[in-house]
Design a protein around this motif. Structure first.
Motif, short mmCIF file in Angstrom:
data_model
loop_
_atom_site.label_atom_id
_atom_site.label_comp_id
_atom_site.label_asym_id
_atom_site.label_seq_id
_atom_site.Cartn_x
_atom_site.Cartn_y
_atom_site.Cartn_z
N VAL A 117 54.69 11.44 -1.78
CA VAL A 117 55.84 11.95 -1.02
C VAL A 117 55.98 13.45 -1.23
CG1 VAL A 117 58.35 11.89 -0.82
CG2 VAL A 117 57.06 9.75 -0.97
N LYS A 118 55.92 13.88 -2.48
CA LYS A 118 56.04 15.32 -2.78
C LYS A 118 54.92 16.11 -2.10
CE LYS A 118 58.03 14.53 -7.32
NZ LYS A 118 57.77 14.60 -8.78
N GLY A 119 53.70 15.59 -2.20
CA GLY A 119 52.56 16.28 -1.59
C GLY A 119 52.70 16.39 -0.09
N ALA A 120 53.18 15.34 0.55
CA ALA A 120 53.36 15.37 2.01
C ALA A 120 54.42 16.40 2.40
CB ALA A 120 53.74 13.98 2.52
N ARG A 121 55.50 16.45 1.63
CA ARG A 121 56.56 17.42 1.95
C ARG A 121 56.06 18.85 1.77
NH1 ARG A 121 62.14 15.20 -0.61
NH2 ARG A 121 62.87 17.14 0.33
N LEU A 122 55.31 19.09 0.71
CA LEU A 122 54.77 20.43 0.50
C LEU A 122 53.73 20.77 1.56
CD1 LEU A 122 54.47 20.33 -3.39
CD2 LEU A 122 56.11 21.67 -2.06
N ALA A 123 52.89 19.80 1.94
CA ALA A 123 51.89 20.03 2.99
C ALA A 123 52.53 20.32 4.33
CB ALA A 123 50.96 18.82 3.09
N ALA A 124 53.73 19.76 4.54
CA ALA A 124 54.45 19.99 5.80
C ALA A 124 55.15 21.34 5.82
CB ALA A 124 55.47 18.87 6.02
N GLY A 125 55.05 22.07 4.72
CA GLY A 125 55.61 23.42 4.71
C GLY A 125 56.85 23.61 3.86
N GLU A 126 57.36 22.55 3.28
CA GLU A 126 58.53 22.71 2.41
C GLU A 126 58.11 23.51 1.17
OE1 GLU A 126 62.05 20.12 0.26
OE2 GLU A 126 60.29 19.08 1.00
N LEU A 127 58.89 24.48 0.82
CA LEU A 127 58.58 25.31 -0.34
C LEU A 127 59.02 24.62 -1.63
CD1 LEU A 127 59.80 28.78 0.96
CD2 LEU A 127 57.46 27.90 0.91
N GLY A 128 58.22 24.79 -2.66
CA GLY A 128 58.61 24.29 -3.98
C GLY A 128 59.92 24.89 -4.41
N LEU A 129 60.15 26.11 -3.98
CA LEU A 129 61.40 26.82 -4.26
C LEU A 129 62.61 26.01 -3.79
CD1 LEU A 129 62.47 29.72 -5.09
CD2 LEU A 129 62.29 30.28 -2.68
#
Length: 60
Positions: free
Chosen positions: A26-38
């Motif tokens: 889930v985390k990887g998909a959100r980051l891959a979709a452009g959500e920033l870790g920030l």
């Protein structure tokens, strides 16, 4: 007292591994979709408190 991971039974360890893998997917998909870790880890308030100014790449 919490038990160490070594003392966990194999079925419980497998279950925890599956949960961790699902969370990572889930985390990887959100980051891959452009959500920033920030934003994902809610770091903007901390940066603001520390006086750090965040600028994205589109700002000059």
């Amino acid at each position: 007292m919490r038990s160490s991971p070594r003392s966990a039974s194999p079925p419980r360890t497998r279950q925890r591994s599956r949960v961790r893998e699902a969370n990572e997917a889930v985390k990887g998909a959100r980051l891959a979709a452009g959500e920033l870790g920030l934003d994902r880890y809610n770091l903007r308030p901390l940066l603001e408190k520390l006086g750090v100014v965040y600028r994205d790449a589109t700002e000059s």
